[in-house]
Design a protein around this motif. Structure first.
Motif, PDB file in Angstrom:
ATOM      1  N   SER A 199      12.342  -0.960 -15.541  1.00 30.84           N
ATOM      2  CA  SER A 199      11.944   0.809 -16.198  1.00 30.84           C
ATOM      3  C   SER A 199      13.902   1.146 -15.678  1.00 30.84           C
ATOM      4  N   LEU A 200      14.100   0.670 -14.602  1.00 36.48           N
ATOM      5  CA  LEU A 200      15.241   1.110 -14.773  1.00 36.48           C
ATOM      6  C   LEU A 200      16.362   1.236 -15.158  1.00 36.48           C
ATOM      7  N   PHE A 201      16.029   0.469 -16.098  1.00 33.59           N
ATOM      8  CA  PHE A 201      17.372   0.049 -17.340  1.00 33.59           C
ATOM      9  C   PHE A 201      17.082   0.635 -18.663  1.00 33.59           C
ATOM     10  N   VAL A 202      15.950   1.569 -19.317  1.00 33.96           N
ATOM     11  CA  VAL A 202      15.247   2.408 -20.310  1.00 33.96           C
ATOM     12  C   VAL A 202      15.619   3.711 -19.926  1.00 33.96           C
ATOM     13  N   PRO A 203      16.091   4.211 -20.402  1.00 37.20           N
ATOM     14  CA  PRO A 203      16.227   6.223 -20.258  1.00 37.20           C
ATOM     15  C   PRO A 203      14.419   6.797 -20.045  1.00 37.20           C
ATOM     16  N   SER A 204      14.306   7.957 -18.867  1.00 36.12           N
ATOM     17  CA  SER A 204      13.705   8.348 -18.082  1.00 36.12           C
ATOM     18  C   SER A 204      13.532   9.668 -18.416  1.00 36.12           C
ATOM     19  N   GLY A 205      14.607  10.244 -19.615  1.00 37.77           N
ATOM     20  CA  GLY A 205      14.490  11.323 -20.112  1.00 37.77           C
ATOM     21  C   GLY A 205      13.005  11.450 -21.247  1.00 37.77           C
ATOM     22  N   THR A 209       6.963   7.558 -22.686  1.00 38.76           N
ATOM     23  CA  THR A 209       8.457   6.939 -23.082  1.00 38.76           C
ATOM     24  C   THR A 209       8.252   6.036 -22.183  1.00 38.76           C
ATOM     25  N   PRO A 210       9.431   5.195 -22.558  1.00 33.51           N
ATOM     26  CA  PRO A 210       9.243   4.194 -22.654  1.00 33.51           C
ATOM     27  C   PRO A 210       9.115   2.878 -20.610  1.00 33.51           C
ATOM     28  N   PHE A 211      10.156   4.245 -20.167  1.00 29.88           N
ATOM     29  CA  PHE A 211      10.550   4.252 -18.980  1.00 29.88           C
ATOM     30  C   PHE A 211       9.182   4.172 -18.130  1.00 29.88           C
ATOM     31  N   GLU A 212       7.869   5.642 -18.952  1.00 25.55           N
ATOM     32  CA  GLU A 212       6.507   6.261 -18.268  1.00 25.55           C
ATOM     33  C   GLU A 212       5.888   4.961 -18.732  1.00 25.55           C
ATOM     34  N   GLY A 213       5.696   4.299 -19.373  1.00 22.66           N
ATOM     35  CA  GLY A 213       5.003   2.946 -20.303  1.00 22.66           C
ATOM     36  C   GLY A 213       5.102   2.164 -18.831  1.00 22.66           C
ATOM     37  N   LEU A 214       6.283   1.229 -18.951  1.00 17.97           N
ATOM     38  CA  LEU A 214       6.530   0.651 -17.720  1.00 17.97           C
ATOM     39  C   LEU A 214       6.673   0.653 -16.521  1.00 17.97           C
ATOM     40  N   PHE A 215       6.354   2.241 -16.288  1.00 20.31           N
ATOM     41  CA  PHE A 215       6.473   2.473 -14.578  1.00 20.31           C
ATOM     42  C   PHE A 215       4.602   2.494 -14.689  1.00 20.31           C
ATOM     43  N   PHE A 216       3.708   3.282 -15.443  1.00 20.35           N
ATOM     44  CA  PHE A 216       2.123   3.005 -15.042  1.00 20.35           C
ATOM     45  C   PHE A 216       1.493   1.759 -15.669  1.00 20.35           C
ATOM     46  N   TYR A 217       2.518   0.792 -16.330  1.00 26.83           N
ATOM     47  CA  TYR A 217       2.079  -1.079 -16.041  1.00 26.83           C
ATOM     48  C   TYR A 217       2.173  -1.178 -14.842  1.00 26.83           C
ATOM     49  N   LEU A 258       0.687  -1.311  -0.184  1.00 28.02           N
ATOM     50  CA  LEU A 258       0.013  -0.065   0.122  1.00 28.02           C
ATOM     51  C   LEU A 258       0.807   1.166   0.105  1.00 28.02           C
ATOM     52  N   PHE A 259       1.825   1.230   0.552  1.00 23.98           N
ATOM     53  CA  PHE A 259       2.947   2.300   0.541  1.00 23.98           C
ATOM     54  C   PHE A 259       3.600   2.538  -1.062  1.00 23.98           C
ATOM     55  N   VAL A 260       3.851   1.158  -1.202  1.00 25.46           N
ATOM     56  CA  VAL A 260       4.363   1.765  -2.409  1.00 25.46           C
ATOM     57  C   VAL A 260       3.741   1.855  -3.825  1.00 25.46           C
ATOM     58  N   TRP A 261       2.361   1.538  -3.345  1.00 36.55           N
ATOM     59  CA  TRP A 261       1.139   2.458  -4.380  1.00 36.55           C
ATOM     60  C   TRP A 261       1.534   3.894  -3.962  1.00 36.55           C
ATOM     61  N   GLY A 262       1.359   3.992  -2.777  1.00 34.10           N
ATOM     62  CA  GLY A 262       0.911   5.754  -2.332  1.00 34.10           C
ATOM     63  C   GLY A 262       2.876   6.020  -3.309  1.00 34.10           C
ATOM     64  N   LEU A 263       3.604   5.812  -2.717  1.00 34.58           N
ATOM     65  CA  LEU A 263       4.818   6.609  -3.134  1.00 34.58           C
ATOM     66  C   LEU A 263       4.630   6.803  -4.958  1.00 34.58           C
ATOM     67  N   GLN A 264       4.326   5.187  -5.245  1.00 31.82           N
ATOM     68  CA  GLN A 264       4.356   5.778  -7.427  1.00 31.82           C
ATOM     69  C   GLN A 264       3.656   6.061  -7.733  1.00 31.82           C
ATOM     70  N   THR A 265       2.160   6.830  -7.168  1.00 32.19           N
ATOM     71  CA  THR A 265       1.138   8.029  -7.411  1.00 32.19           C
ATOM     72  C   THR A 265       1.562   8.558  -7.017  1.00 32.19           C
ATOM     73  N   VAL A 266       2.440   9.410  -5.980  1.00 26.67           N
ATOM     74  CA  VAL A 266       3.471  10.749  -5.382  1.00 26.67           C
ATOM     75  C   VAL A 266       4.238  10.805  -6.980  1.00 26.67           C
ATOM     76  N   TYR A 267       5.196   9.824  -6.984  1.00 29.97           N
ATOM     77  CA  TYR A 267       6.236   9.638  -8.250  1.00 29.97           C
ATOM     78  C   TYR A 267       5.124  10.542  -9.550  1.00 29.97           C
ATOM     79  N   PHE A 268       4.416   9.568  -9.623  1.00 30.74           N
ATOM     80  CA  PHE A 268       3.703   9.882 -11.089  1.00 30.74           C
ATOM     81  C   PHE A 268       3.427  11.282 -11.168  1.00 30.74           C
ATOM     82  N   VAL A 269       2.557  11.846  -9.649  1.00 27.87           N
ATOM     83  CA  VAL A 269       1.535  13.202 -10.165  1.00 27.87           C
ATOM     84  C   VAL A 269       2.705  14.191  -9.534  1.00 27.87           C
TER      85      VAL A 269
END
Length: 271
Positions: free
Chosen positions: A106-112, A63-71, A39-50
């Motif tokens: 997602s850590l191994f794809v460009p995040s820019g 981007t590939p990074f964003e697609g993997l993160f949202f997935y 649950l805490f992971v979900w909260g941090l993911q949501t904060v990071y997304f926003v």
């Protein structure tokens, strides 16, 4: 903002360890700790997304990074709902093994960010909805595949007559197969609509569709694979062991579409 991501991955790994301990020893305390960590992971993911959305001034789905993160975020969201409503602890565990693999990848794809020229090209509500619906369908198909894996596990335990707490905690084979089937059925319209919107966007931007492009071919192959699975399950092979393998086979086509075809596409150059 960068420090949030590694902390999220670390907590995700700890949650996964908790679910694994529960899987091996039927430890309810470990299960509860794993749930709250998730649950805490979900909260941090949501904060990071926003935070990323405000930083880039756009929906971070391109981007590939964003697609993997949202997935990965959507897998965590669904697994939390399952843990709360359905109480299928082993399904949550299998789902989050897949979710952790996606987030680690997602850590191994460009995040820019993408270039301004690409941003101008992609500034379309149709394209955003195309990406969102495709990724949501991937999540649903992942749930179906995870349930299929649990079916195979339960099938092997029964076949070897390994009666025990692990088998008792698994749902019956018919229930698991039915859950996997309906998860696929629910996901299919999202994928179909996502593909249609992708075609419409391509026509609106370029006046044609790259039908011979690897990404287009494999995207249509996913539709064909799941359509064949539904037909065979309903008309020929019926419910049970063989239909589960058909589901897994269709999911394998989806993985090829996501992982392999993206390397050989001339159309989805930003993904």
């Amino acid at each position: 903002m960068d420090f949030v991501y590694p902390i999220t991955v670390l907590l995700y790994s700890l949650s996964l360890i908790g679910y694994f301990i529960d899987f091996l020893t039927n430890n309810q305390k470990a299960n509860r700790i794993a749930f709250w960590l998730l649950l805490f992971v979900w909260g941090l993911q949501t904060v990071y997304f926003v935070m990323r959305m405000f930083e880039l001034d756009r929906l971070p789905l391109i981007t590939p990074f964003e697609g993997l993160f949202f997935y990965a975020w959507s897998i965590v969201t669904v697994s939390l709902f399952i843990n709360w409503k359905v109480k299928m602890a082993f399904l949550v565990f299998v789902l989050n093994v897949l979710g952790f693999a996606v987030m680690s990848g997602s850590l191994f794809v460009p995040s820019g960010d993408v270039t301004q020229a690409t941003m101008d090209l992609l500034a379309s509500e149709l394209l955003v909805m195309h990406v969102v619906f495709i990724l949501l369908s991937y999540t649903g198909f992942t749930v179906a595949a995870a349930a299929a894996v649990l079916y195979l596990l339960a099938h092997q335990l029964l076949k070897r007559r390994l009666w025990g707490k692990r088998l008792i905690r698994l749902d019956s084979l018919p229930q698991t197969e039915k859950f996997s089937y309906f998860a696929s059925v629910a996901s299919f319209p999202f994928y179909l609509v996502g593909v249609i919107w992708g075609v419409v966007w391509s026509i609106s931007q370029y006046d044609h569709v790259w039908w011979t492009d690897a990404k287009t071919i494999w995207s249509l192959s996913v539709l064909a694979a799941y359509g064949l699975y539904f037909y065979l399950r309903l008309v020929i092979v019926g419910k049970g062991y063989r239909s589960i393998w058909l589901n897994i086979g269709a999911f394998a086509v989806l993985l090829i579409n996501y992982i392999v075809s993206g390397r050989y596409t001339d159309f989805h150059t930003w993904l």
